[in-house]
Design a protein around this motif. Sequence first.
Motif, short mmCIF file in Angstrom:
data_model
loop_
_atom_site.label_atom_id
_atom_site.label_comp_id
_atom_site.label_asym_id
_atom_site.label_seq_id
_atom_site.Cartn_x
_atom_site.Cartn_y
_atom_site.Cartn_z
N CYS A 1 27.81 54.84 37.18
CA CYS A 1 29.22 55.12 37.48
C CYS A 1 30.10 54.07 36.82
N GLY A 2 29.71 52.81 36.92
CA GLY A 2 30.51 51.73 36.33
C GLY A 2 29.69 50.47 36.19
N PRO B 1 39.18 49.55 38.01
CA PRO B 1 38.48 48.62 37.12
C PRO B 1 38.52 49.03 35.65
N TYR C 1 32.80 44.11 32.56
CA TYR C 1 34.04 44.58 31.93
C TYR C 1 34.83 43.47 31.23
N ASN D 1 39.68 42.39 46.54
CA ASN D 1 40.11 43.64 47.19
C ASN D 1 39.11 44.02 48.27
N LEU E 1 40.21 43.05 41.67
CA LEU E 1 38.99 43.86 41.56
C LEU E 1 37.84 43.04 40.98
N PHE F 1 28.38 59.16 33.68
CA PHE F 1 29.28 60.31 33.86
C PHE F 1 30.71 59.79 33.98
N TYR G 1 24.82 40.22 48.06
CA TYR G 1 24.29 39.73 46.78
C TYR G 1 24.77 38.32 46.44
N GLY H 1 33.68 48.78 48.28
CA GLY H 1 34.84 49.11 47.43
C GLY H 1 35.25 50.58 47.59
N ALA H 2 36.18 50.98 46.75
CA ALA H 2 36.76 52.32 46.88
C ALA H 2 35.72 53.41 46.66
N VAL H 3 35.09 53.43 45.49
CA VAL H 3 34.07 54.45 45.20
C VAL H 3 32.84 54.21 46.07
N ASN I 1 27.65 50.73 40.42
CA ASN I 1 29.05 50.43 40.13
C ASN I 1 29.22 49.14 39.37
N GLY J 1 29.49 41.84 48.45
CA GLY J 1 29.62 40.38 48.36
C GLY J 1 30.25 39.76 49.60
N LYS K 1 32.40 41.80 54.17
CA LYS K 1 32.24 43.11 53.52
C LYS K 1 30.92 43.75 53.95
N ILE L 1 34.45 61.02 35.72
CA ILE L 1 34.95 61.98 36.71
C ILE L 1 35.89 63.02 36.10
N1 NAP Z 1 32.55 56.98 36.12
C1 NAP Z 1 33.74 57.24 36.62
O1 NAP Z 1 34.32 58.31 36.41
C2 NAP Z 1 34.40 56.22 37.51
C3 NAP Z 1 35.55 56.53 38.24
C4 NAP Z 1 36.09 55.55 39.09
C5 NAP Z 1 35.50 54.28 39.15
N2 NAP Z 1 34.39 54.03 38.39
C6 NAP Z 1 33.71 52.73 38.46
O2 NAP Z 1 33.30 52.52 39.81
C7 NAP Z 1 33.20 51.12 40.05
C8 NAP Z 1 33.96 50.80 41.34
O3 NAP Z 1 35.34 51.06 41.14
P1 NAP Z 1 36.37 50.99 42.36
O4 NAP Z 1 37.66 51.51 41.88
O5 NAP Z 1 35.74 51.61 43.54
O6 NAP Z 1 36.52 49.42 42.59
P2 NAP Z 1 36.14 48.64 43.91
O7 NAP Z 1 34.67 48.81 44.15
O8 NAP Z 1 37.08 48.99 44.99
O9 NAP Z 1 36.44 47.14 43.48
C9 NAP Z 1 35.61 46.47 42.62
C10 NAP Z 1 34.51 45.71 43.39
O10 NAP Z 1 33.50 45.33 42.49
C11 NAP Z 1 32.80 44.23 43.00
N3 NAP Z 1 32.52 43.28 41.91
C12 NAP Z 1 33.40 42.65 41.11
N4 NAP Z 1 32.77 41.86 40.23
C13 NAP Z 1 31.44 42.01 40.50
C14 NAP Z 1 30.25 41.44 39.95
N5 NAP Z 1 30.30 40.56 38.92
N6 NAP Z 1 29.05 41.79 40.46
C15 NAP Z 1 28.98 42.67 41.50
N7 NAP Z 1 30.06 43.23 42.06
C16 NAP Z 1 31.27 42.92 41.57
C17 NAP Z 1 33.72 43.57 44.05
O11 NAP Z 1 33.10 43.76 45.31
P3 NAP Z 1 32.23 42.55 45.98
O12 NAP Z 1 33.23 41.70 46.68
O13 NAP Z 1 31.29 43.28 46.85
O14 NAP Z 1 31.61 41.82 44.84
C18 NAP Z 1 35.00 44.38 43.97
O15 NAP Z 1 35.61 44.54 45.23
C19 NAP Z 1 33.77 50.43 38.82
O16 NAP Z 1 32.71 50.02 37.99
C20 NAP Z 1 34.57 51.52 38.15
O17 NAP Z 1 34.74 51.32 36.78
C21 NAP Z 1 33.85 54.96 37.58
#
Ligand code: NAP
Length: 332
Positions: free
Chosen positions: A243-244, A47, A249, A324, A319, A274, A198, A156-158, A221, A178, A182, A276
Amino acid sequence: MSHRALHLAARPDGTPKDSDFEMHVSESAALAEGQIRVAVKFLSIDPAMRVWMSEQKSYWPPVGLGEVMRSAGIGEIVESRNEKFPVGAWVSGMTGAQDELVSDGKGMQRFDASRLPHPGWALSVFGATGLTAYFGLLEIGAAKAGEVVVISAASGAVGSAAVQIARNLGCRVIGIAGGPQKCAYVKDELGADAVIDYKNEKVSEKLRGYCPDGIDVYFDNVGGEILDAVLKRLRLKARIVLCGGISQYNAGSDVRGPVNYLSLISARARMEGFVIIDYLHRSAEALAVMAPWAQAGKLGSKLDIVHGLDHFAEALRRLYDGKNFGKQLVKI
Ligand SMILES: NC(=O)c1ccc[n+]([C@@H]2O[C@H](COP(=O)([O-])OP(=O)(O)OC[C@H]3O[C@@H](n4cnc5c(N)ncnc54)[C@H](OP(=O)(O)O)[C@@H]3O)[C@@H](O)[C@H]2O)c1
């Protein structure tokens, strides 16, 4: 041999479009002494790529217009003039969105793909994704057995890694995701104690029912309205792991901040962001805990694979559309 690379052609307005990227084809360069050629096999679709594509201030500088799009990836060494990296070895690192990388090996980590259920695990649960869940929960969230942990984007992944890790720590876990498919995955396969859809349920009402005494840790997230719903239900000394904020975005200058932040005062709570990259030097410590969980079947990873570098933008959009289901990868 030719080399295909996806370059950033335009700063996105809203959700990234195909036209924000441009494919460049060139002749493969000859290797100099100390260099390796990596045939990139899988790219990690994250993302945060949307943030890297913009001019926004972040932990990394923006990708420049005309530069190869930044991406983590894994691949196999197909030619080597560096004895530390023999032909046939697999490596992970910031490969960029391209089908081959010529590198001096700096920043590349070797891994044994034959010991993983799928090489893509090196980008998911055993890569930055899993480490984000681990250090976010343990270091920022300080989650402990018996505590109530809420996790958004839980399928999701994280999120899916965070759900399993929190369960393994002995926490009571409430996932938010969502749609019914899922949500069933989060509860039945990842082992969350409860799950909130949600898209079809009222998050604040459900949180009241599932967390009558409040929330100790929220692994955020998504930001936006879900963060606000959680802020209303904090327990004394609660921790919010920022985390996100994927819901924000693509919002450009209309990012929605938390309305209910004053709850942090009465709950004497902490909300902390934070990144990573600050924890990658401690990967071995986390993997020593996570690998036995994986061997015992208590930590796994679902992969969602889109085929072809030409479909990079489409994979990225999945995403933000929630299409996904698991860690989004592009197979080259
Ligand atoms: N801080 C760090 O170092 C770090 C590192 C990696 C990732 N992250 C953050 O972790 C989060 C998850 O990343 P990921 O790679 O694991 O992606 P992911 O969760 O595999 O994919 C994104 C998911 O976000 C949900 N989403 C999308 N739009 C949304 C909305 N408006 N409201 C609520 N949920 C929504 C969707 O799931 P649903 O179908 O359930 O809506 C989608 O499948 C992101 O915010 C990313 O930026 C942070």
